[in-house]
Design an enzyme around this catalytic site. Sequence first.
Site, PDB file in Angstrom:
ATOM      1  N   CYS A  16      30.949   4.337 -21.414  1.00  0.00           N
ATOM      2  CA  CYS A  16      31.529   3.916 -22.520  1.00  0.00           C
ATOM      3  C   CYS A  16      31.133   4.284 -23.910  1.00  0.00           C
ATOM      4  O   CYS A  16      31.555   4.027 -24.864  1.00  0.00           O
ATOM      5  CB  CYS A  16      31.542   2.232 -22.557  1.00  0.00           C
ATOM      6  SG  CYS A  16      32.134   1.681 -21.050  1.00  0.00           S
ATOM      7  N   HIS A  70      30.285  -2.389 -30.957  1.00  0.00           N
ATOM      8  CA  HIS A  70      30.526  -2.228 -29.538  1.00  0.00           C
ATOM      9  C   HIS A  70      31.485  -3.587 -28.807  1.00  0.00           C
ATOM     10  O   HIS A  70      32.425  -3.514 -28.178  1.00  0.00           O
ATOM     11  CB  HIS A  70      29.441  -1.680 -28.605  1.00  0.00           C
ATOM     12  CG  HIS A  70      29.837  -1.247 -27.017  1.00  0.00           C
ATOM     13  ND1 HIS A  70      30.807  -0.225 -27.086  1.00  0.00           N
ATOM     14  CD2 HIS A  70      29.451  -1.831 -25.840  1.00  0.00           C
ATOM     15  CE1 HIS A  70      30.758  -0.002 -25.760  1.00  0.00           C
ATOM     16  NE2 HIS A  70      30.286  -0.924 -24.739  1.00  0.00           N
ATOM     17  N   GLU A  76      23.716  -7.181 -28.771  1.00  0.00           N
ATOM     18  CA  GLU A  76      23.865  -6.081 -29.658  1.00  0.00           C
ATOM     19  C   GLU A  76      23.743  -6.688 -30.898  1.00  0.00           C
ATOM     20  O   GLU A  76      23.282  -6.441 -31.805  1.00  0.00           O
ATOM     21  CB  GLU A  76      25.603  -5.326 -29.384  1.00  0.00           C
ATOM     22  CG  GLU A  76      25.740  -4.442 -30.525  1.00  0.00           C
ATOM     23  CD  GLU A  76      26.927  -4.185 -30.498  1.00  0.00           C
ATOM     24  OE1 GLU A  76      27.306  -2.978 -31.321  1.00  0.00           O
ATOM     25  OE2 GLU A  76      28.018  -4.633 -29.825  1.00  0.00           O
ATOM     26  N   LYS A 113      37.681  -4.586 -30.333  1.00  0.00           N
ATOM     27  CA  LYS A 113      38.228  -4.639 -28.818  1.00  0.00           C
ATOM     28  C   LYS A 113      38.711  -5.837 -28.710  1.00  0.00           C
ATOM     29  O   LYS A 113      39.532  -6.362 -27.509  1.00  0.00           O
ATOM     30  CB  LYS A 113      36.877  -4.644 -27.870  1.00  0.00           C
ATOM     31  CG  LYS A 113      36.341  -3.002 -27.680  1.00  0.00           C
ATOM     32  CD  LYS A 113      35.277  -2.937 -26.679  1.00  0.00           C
ATOM     33  CE  LYS A 113      34.531  -1.544 -26.606  1.00  0.00           C
ATOM     34  NZ  LYS A 113      33.981  -1.285 -28.076  1.00  0.00           N
ATOM     35  N   HIS A 157      39.080  -2.884 -24.307  1.00  0.00           N
ATOM     36  CA  HIS A 157      37.958  -1.678 -23.977  1.00  0.00           C
ATOM     37  C   HIS A 157      38.630  -0.506 -23.485  1.00  0.00           C
ATOM     38  O   HIS A 157      39.191  -0.298 -22.183  1.00  0.00           O
ATOM     39  CB  HIS A 157      36.934  -2.153 -22.905  1.00  0.00           C
ATOM     40  CG  HIS A 157      35.652  -1.496 -22.907  1.00  0.00           C
ATOM     41  ND1 HIS A 157      35.569  -0.285 -23.463  1.00  0.00           N
ATOM     42  CD2 HIS A 157      34.400  -1.888 -22.488  1.00  0.00           C
ATOM     43  CE1 HIS A 157      34.340  -0.030 -23.310  1.00  0.00           C
ATOM     44  NE2 HIS A 157      33.556  -0.983 -22.905  1.00  0.00           N
ATOM     45  N   PHE A 177      27.434   2.018 -19.289  1.00  0.00           N
ATOM     46  CA  PHE A 177      26.451   2.149 -18.050  1.00  0.00           C
ATOM     47  C   PHE A 177      25.597   3.199 -18.014  1.00  0.00           C
ATOM     48  O   PHE A 177      25.987   4.410 -18.334  1.00  0.00           O
ATOM     49  CB  PHE A 177      27.549   2.037 -16.904  1.00  0.00           C
ATOM     50  CG  PHE A 177      28.414   0.836 -16.579  1.00  0.00           C
ATOM     51  CD1 PHE A 177      28.134  -0.387 -17.472  1.00  0.00           C
ATOM     52  CD2 PHE A 177      28.984   0.847 -15.435  1.00  0.00           C
ATOM     53  CE1 PHE A 177      28.793  -1.556 -17.128  1.00  0.00           C
ATOM     54  CE2 PHE A 177      29.676  -0.543 -15.092  1.00  0.00           C
ATOM     55  CZ  PHE A 177      29.448  -1.613 -16.211  1.00  0.00           C
TER      56      PHE A 177
END
Length: 463
Positions: free
Chosen positions: A212, A352, A363, A384, A389, A451
Amino acid sequence: MSKQSLPNDFPVPVLGPNALIVSMQNPSPSSRRVVVTGIGAVTPCGNTAAETWNSLIAGRSGIGRITRFDPTGCTAQIAGEVRNFDPARALPVPLRPRGESGDLLAQALTGKDVKKFGRFTHLGVGAAVEAYADSGLDAHRASVSAERMGVNLGVGLGGLPEMEAMHDTWKAGGFRKISPFFIIQIAPNLLAGQVSLVLDFRGANMSVASACATSGHALGEAAAAIVRNDADVMLAGGAESTVTPLAIGAFAQMRALSTRNDAPERASRPYDRDRDGFVLSEGSVVFVLEELEHARKRGARIYAELRGYGASADAFHLSSLAPGAEGSARSMRAALARAQLTPGDIDYVSAHATSTPGGDGEEAAAIATVFAVNKANLNVSGVKSMTGHLLGAAGAMGAFAAVLAIHHGVVPPTINLDNLDPACADLGLNFTPNTAVQRSVRAALANSFGFGGTNASIVVARV
């Protein structure tokens, strides 16, 4: 905004062993600076950059029930799909990327191309051609070297829909039924390859794959190529199309997806107390990055300057942020350091913010730490909440919000933020709930994390 005048031997700050810092703006008077001169987007919120931006500032969600397959039986039955997009649509204005003597480009892909390529390439070529047209470069191709123009377009998972479909075809009909175009459909770098072919970009051509954070890294690395004088122009960003039974099913089995199937448009809710997972989406966002003086000489419209890029590794867990998002904080600090800006210079953070119970809070804690001196004047938002996403295109989507917030003086909201998570509330940040905010944005930072513990942060600013 502070812009320090620093000596050439200005020491690089010590940011930890896992921080990678790339300078977008060397202190030297002869440094090459990188600006955004074109933007393209094909997303669940719109089939163009303008449609997407208008949806974001209006707080309109692009999320709905899945139509690309029957999701019955899956706990998650919603996604952000790109709807009513024709990859072989006629261009509003025909282009001549090979100059007056070259063939007229009237559509990004032909009907034959559509059969040959995977859906992520359809979306990515559409966004790339829009960005190129938006930049105005086509009118100057006689004086711009094709060898000085490159492509860095990332894809997180590649042609997963085509893999699933071709496996079924093989199982039913045997080897002779496998399409000779199958590898072209699924290979992640074929998007960058097709874009370079269509637009005659003959410089560096590559594809990043870092989950991502993919397109965040693609933007940073493309800008670095311009800084080190390997290119004058780079097309950079990302694409993804993985709204498939296997992808939705796998993320659902991980309990990572929202199951708010009865209200899709309200399912993605970063920072909200009742968030229950992210919403998987597809789409593409692409930018034209250009060396500043190169852009000025041709009279280009400049949206913003890409001032800094930071990348880091958590080295903690394959699918969870480090405690306090320590690695993410390092990528933000690295981007600020190389932008030669302080936290107080940043007016907006495009987070994010995936709408997962754990990730959002971690975050947010990192943002609160990095921008502790500026919390009272800082807007934070998670787009998002509207787009879902986009995986490999998520970093570019976040940068899209940051760049256009600077250009238009509007910060897009975090929608569906009805009940702020108490842990987030304690941080003292303004998460821009539900309604866009008109304000002057001098500089903004966009985050993308993936990831594998990979992080990318981009700083953009007014020129």
